[in-house]
Design a protein around this motif. Structure first.
Motif, PDB file in Angstrom:
ATOM      1  N   PRO A   1       0.824  -1.212   0.000  1.00 28.80           N
ATOM      2  CA  PRO A   1       0.000   0.000   0.000  1.00 28.80           C
ATOM      3  C   PRO A   1       0.853   1.255   0.000  1.00 28.80           C
ATOM      4  O   PRO A   1       1.770   1.402   0.808  1.00 28.80           O
ATOM      5  CB  PRO A   1      -0.811  -0.138   1.296  1.00 28.80           C
ATOM      6  N   GLY A   2       0.577   2.142  -0.952  1.00 36.27           N
ATOM      7  CA  GLY A   2       1.327   3.378  -1.065  1.00 36.27           C
ATOM      8  C   GLY A   2       2.500   3.304  -2.026  1.00 36.27           C
ATOM      9  O   GLY A   2       3.095   4.338  -2.349  1.00 36.27           O
ATOM     10  N   ALA A   3       2.846   2.108  -2.488  1.00 34.83           N
ATOM     11  CA  ALA A   3       3.961   1.974  -3.427  1.00 34.83           C
ATOM     12  C   ALA A   3       3.557   2.520  -4.796  1.00 34.83           C
ATOM     13  O   ALA A   3       2.370   2.598  -5.137  1.00 34.83           O
ATOM     14  CB  ALA A   3       4.392   0.520  -3.541  1.00 34.83           C
ATOM     15  N   VAL A   4       4.549   2.893  -5.585  1.00 33.61           N
ATOM     16  CA  VAL A   4       4.326   3.429  -6.924  1.00 33.61           C
ATOM     17  C   VAL A   4       5.245   2.696  -7.897  1.00 33.61           C
ATOM     18  O   VAL A   4       6.434   2.517  -7.632  1.00 33.61           O
ATOM     19  CB  VAL A   4       4.601   4.946  -6.992  1.00 33.61           C
ATOM     20  N   ILE A   5       4.687   2.260  -9.013  1.00 35.33           N
ATOM     21  CA  ILE A   5       5.459   1.634 -10.088  1.00 35.33           C
ATOM     22  C   ILE A   5       5.361   2.557 -11.293  1.00 35.33           C
ATOM     23  O   ILE A   5       4.276   2.770 -11.832  1.00 35.33           O
ATOM     24  CB  ILE A   5       4.926   0.232 -10.413  1.00 35.33           C
ATOM     25  N   ASP A   6       6.490   3.140 -11.680  1.00 30.47           N
ATOM     26  CA  ASP A   6       6.519   4.112 -12.769  1.00 30.47           C
ATOM     27  C   ASP A   6       6.856   3.434 -14.093  1.00 30.47           C
ATOM     28  O   ASP A   6       7.750   2.580 -14.152  1.00 30.47           O
ATOM     29  CB  ASP A   6       7.555   5.200 -12.490  1.00 30.47           C
ATOM     30  N   MET A   7       6.155   3.841 -15.147  1.00 35.31           N
ATOM     31  CA  MET A   7       6.413   3.331 -16.482  1.00 35.31           C
ATOM     32  C   MET A   7       6.163   4.441 -17.496  1.00 35.31           C
ATOM     33  O   MET A   7       5.270   5.277 -17.307  1.00 35.31           O
ATOM     34  CB  MET A   7       5.478   2.164 -16.845  1.00 35.31           C
ATOM     35  N   PHE A   8       6.944   4.443 -18.572  1.00 34.86           N
ATOM     36  CA  PHE A   8       6.618   5.292 -19.714  1.00 34.86           C
ATOM     37  C   PHE A   8       5.701   4.483 -20.615  1.00 34.86           C
ATOM     38  O   PHE A   8       6.056   3.395 -21.076  1.00 34.86           O
ATOM     39  CB  PHE A   8       7.872   5.713 -20.482  1.00 34.86           C
ATOM     40  N   VAL A   9       4.489   5.004 -20.863  1.00 39.72           N
ATOM     41  CA  VAL A   9       3.481   4.279 -21.637  1.00 39.72           C
ATOM     42  C   VAL A   9       3.187   5.054 -22.911  1.00 39.72           C
ATOM     43  O   VAL A   9       2.845   6.244 -22.865  1.00 39.72           O
ATOM     44  CB  VAL A   9       2.189   4.073 -20.816  1.00 39.72           C
ATOM     45  N   ALA A  10       3.325   4.383 -24.044  1.00 33.58           N
ATOM     46  CA  ALA A  10       3.032   4.975 -25.349  1.00 33.58           C
ATOM     47  C   ALA A  10       1.631   4.588 -25.773  1.00 33.58           C
ATOM     48  O   ALA A  10       1.246   3.417 -25.705  1.00 33.58           O
ATOM     49  CB  ALA A  10       4.058   4.503 -26.387  1.00 33.58           C
ATOM     50  N   GLY A  11       0.846   5.594 -26.201  1.00 34.06           N
ATOM     51  CA  GLY A  11      -0.491   5.347 -26.713  1.00 34.06           C
ATOM     52  C   GLY A  11      -0.468   5.203 -28.215  1.00 34.06           C
ATOM     53  O   GLY A  11       0.423   4.577 -28.788  1.00 34.06           O
ATOM     54  N   VAL A  12      -1.446   5.809 -28.900  1.00 33.09           N
ATOM     55  CA  VAL A  12      -1.507   5.724 -30.361  1.00 33.09           C
ATOM     56  C   VAL A  12      -0.942   6.967 -31.033  1.00 33.09           C
ATOM     57  O   VAL A  12      -0.633   6.938 -32.228  1.00 33.09           O
ATOM     58  CB  VAL A  12      -2.956   5.482 -30.833  1.00 33.09           C
ATOM     59  N   ARG A  13      -0.786   8.063 -30.289  1.00 32.35           N
ATOM     60  CA  ARG A  13      -0.256   9.299 -30.869  1.00 32.35           C
ATOM     61  C   ARG A  13       0.928   9.877 -30.083  1.00 32.35           C
ATOM     62  O   ARG A  13       1.740  10.613 -30.620  1.00 32.35           O
ATOM     63  CB  ARG A  13      -1.357  10.370 -30.954  1.00 32.35           C
ATOM     64  N   ASP A  14       1.010   9.573 -28.804  1.00 34.04           N
ATOM     65  CA  ASP A  14       2.076  10.104 -27.968  1.00 34.04           C
ATOM     66  C   ASP A  14       2.226   9.216 -26.744  1.00 34.04           C
ATOM     67  O   ASP A  14       1.602   8.150 -26.651  1.00 34.04           O
ATOM     68  CB  ASP A  14       1.800  11.560 -27.574  1.00 34.04           C
ATOM     69  N   GLY A  15       3.033   9.661 -25.796  1.00 34.85           N
ATOM     70  CA  GLY A  15       3.244   8.865 -24.602  1.00 34.85           C
ATOM     71  C   GLY A  15       3.625   9.751 -23.429  1.00 34.85           C
ATOM     72  O   GLY A  15       3.943  10.935 -23.592  1.00 34.85           O
ATOM     73  N   GLU A  16       3.581   9.190 -22.230  1.00 30.13           N
ATOM     74  CA  GLU A  16       3.964   9.909 -21.029  1.00 30.13           C
ATOM     75  C   GLU A  16       4.211   8.905 -19.911  1.00 30.13           C
ATOM     76  O   GLU A  16       3.879   7.714 -20.032  1.00 30.13           O
ATOM     77  CB  GLU A  16       2.896  10.912 -20.611  1.00 30.13           C
ATOM     78  N   VAL A  17       4.778   9.401 -18.817  1.00 32.46           N
ATOM     79  CA  VAL A  17       5.032   8.548 -17.658  1.00 32.46           C
ATOM     80  C   VAL A  17       3.714   8.294 -16.929  1.00 32.46           C
ATOM     81  O   VAL A  17       2.988   9.238 -16.590  1.00 32.46           O
ATOM     82  CB  VAL A  17       6.059   9.192 -16.709  1.00 32.46           C
ATOM     83  N   TRP A  18       3.411   7.032 -16.725  1.00 32.84           N
ATOM     84  CA  TRP A  18       2.250   6.641 -15.935  1.00 32.84           C
ATOM     85  C   TRP A  18       2.743   6.200 -14.564  1.00 32.84           C
ATOM     86  O   TRP A  18       3.619   5.331 -14.459  1.00 32.84           O
ATOM     87  CB  TRP A  18       1.483   5.493 -16.593  1.00 32.84           C
TER      88      TRP A  18
END
Length: 360
Positions: A273-290
């Motif tokens: 609980p409270g942990a965060v898993i960071d990923m860069f996620v690419a969609g169909v036109r751009d991407g960002e850190v989720w």
């Protein structure tokens, strides 16, 4: 011949009912095809009490830590014991005796006597200079992707005051070195109507699930491709000119679910609980850190019964029009996604609840 004779009352009622049924079906077909999720039958119109309110979450405050490649396993060094120093050469015993009898002493050498073996401590690595840039370290995850399976979900969607029901499938296949995942969201009226198809494929590598190509096709829209180019180290899109450098660990909208499952199976300590898993996620036109926030363990009800799950949430930034994504992963069943919910900023949602699993 009169009209009454040509069409008896019973037949006239049947013709009238057929005409009425045809009109109703046409009206339903118009509603089904109105837009992406604007599909519902007349008796499934949303009541005024239907609403989906998810508790807003505070965004994580800890620094972003994107995945780092797992360190390759190196063989343990073989430690060899130092050989003891060689003893000075001595003349044979009979030679000493002969020399003594002749009254001569054995010859002596002017070479220095051998010294004992010296041992030295291994020097510590030099500390970085104060003016050096700080080392940027990511988070390493132990990865264990779940075995291949075909999953089926019951779908409920709410959009534009209409409730829509359907089916979704997720086919996850892996041989431990490569993977593919094929997904579909559809319903049936007169025939099967697909609203969304997608495919992600790539390899299982040092970062875990590593996509190479993501393809998405929505109803009445052309297919789009997202490329994770390994030769040029670039993430690019067929639907835009945007591109990003590929550093490793990037995900697409389908692979990220299986990356989370692989982390859960191989590194369950990362789920707290409270942990965060960071990923860069690419969609169909751009991407960002989720930033995937781990809320905790919960119990949910499925058609197969109660399920103990980990609830993970991607909360968009304030003012963003991005969807909120809720994922419920079930450790008791290989960490497969037991429920998925995509929620728009206006409250419309799409929810998938696991109904069956077939493993190979």
């Amino acid at each position: 011949m009169t009209e009454a004779t040509a069409f008896p009352p019973t037949r006239r009622r049947r013709i009238a009912a057929l005409i009425l049924l045809t009109i109703v079906l046409h009206v339903l077909a118009i509603h089904w095809g109105k837009n992406y999720f604007n599909a519902a039958t007349a008796d499934e119109r949303a009541a005024s009490s239907v609403s989906v309110t998810l508790r807003p979450l505070a965004l994580p405050t800890q620094p972003v830590s994107l995945p780092a490649a797992a360190a390759p396993k190196s063989p343990k060094p073989v430690l060899k014991k130092p050989r003891p120093p060689a003893s000075p050469a001595q003349p044979p015993a009979d030679s000493v005796a002969t020399l003594a009898a002749a009254g001569d002493s054995p010859p002596t050498s002017d070479a220095p006597a051998p010294q004992p073996l010296q041992t030295h401590d291994v020097a510590e690595p030099a500390a970085p200079k104060e003016d050096s840039p700080p080392l940027v370290q990511g988070t390493q995850y132990r990865i264990d992707p779940p075995p291949s399976a075909a999953l089926e979900y019951d779908v409920v969607a709410f959009s534009d005051n209409l409730t829509w029901r359907g089916t979704s499938t997720l086919d996850w296949k892996t041989d431990r070195s490569r993977y593919t995942v094929d997904g579909e969201v559809y319903t049936r009226l007169f025939a099967k109507i697909a609203f969304l198809n997608f495919t992600s494929s790539g390899e299982i590598g040092a970062f875990g699930v590593e996509p190479e190509l993501y393809t998405e096709k929505k109803r009445n829209r052309p297919a789009t491709n997202t490329h994770f180019n390994r030769e040029r180290n670039v993430v690019s899109f067929s639907a835009s000119t945007t591109s990003y450098p590929r550093a490793g660990g990037e995900q697409d909208r389908a692979s990220l679910i299986w990356q989370l499952a692989a982390i859960g199976r191989g590194d369950s300590g990362k789920f707290a609980p409270g942990a965060v898993i960071d990923m860069f996620v690419a969609g169909v036109r751009d991407g960002e850190v989720w930033r995937m926030q781990v809320l905790g363990q919960e119990e949910i009800r499925l058609i197969t019964g109660a399920a103990q799950v980990w609830h993970v949430v991607r909360q968009p930034r304030p003012g963003s029009y991005e969807q909120r994504l809720d994922i419920w992963l079930e450790p008791g069943r290989q960490w497969y996604p037991a429920r998925l919910r995509f929620t728009e900023t206006n409250g419309d949602y799409l929810e998938l609840s696991l109904s069956s699993i077939k493993t190979s």
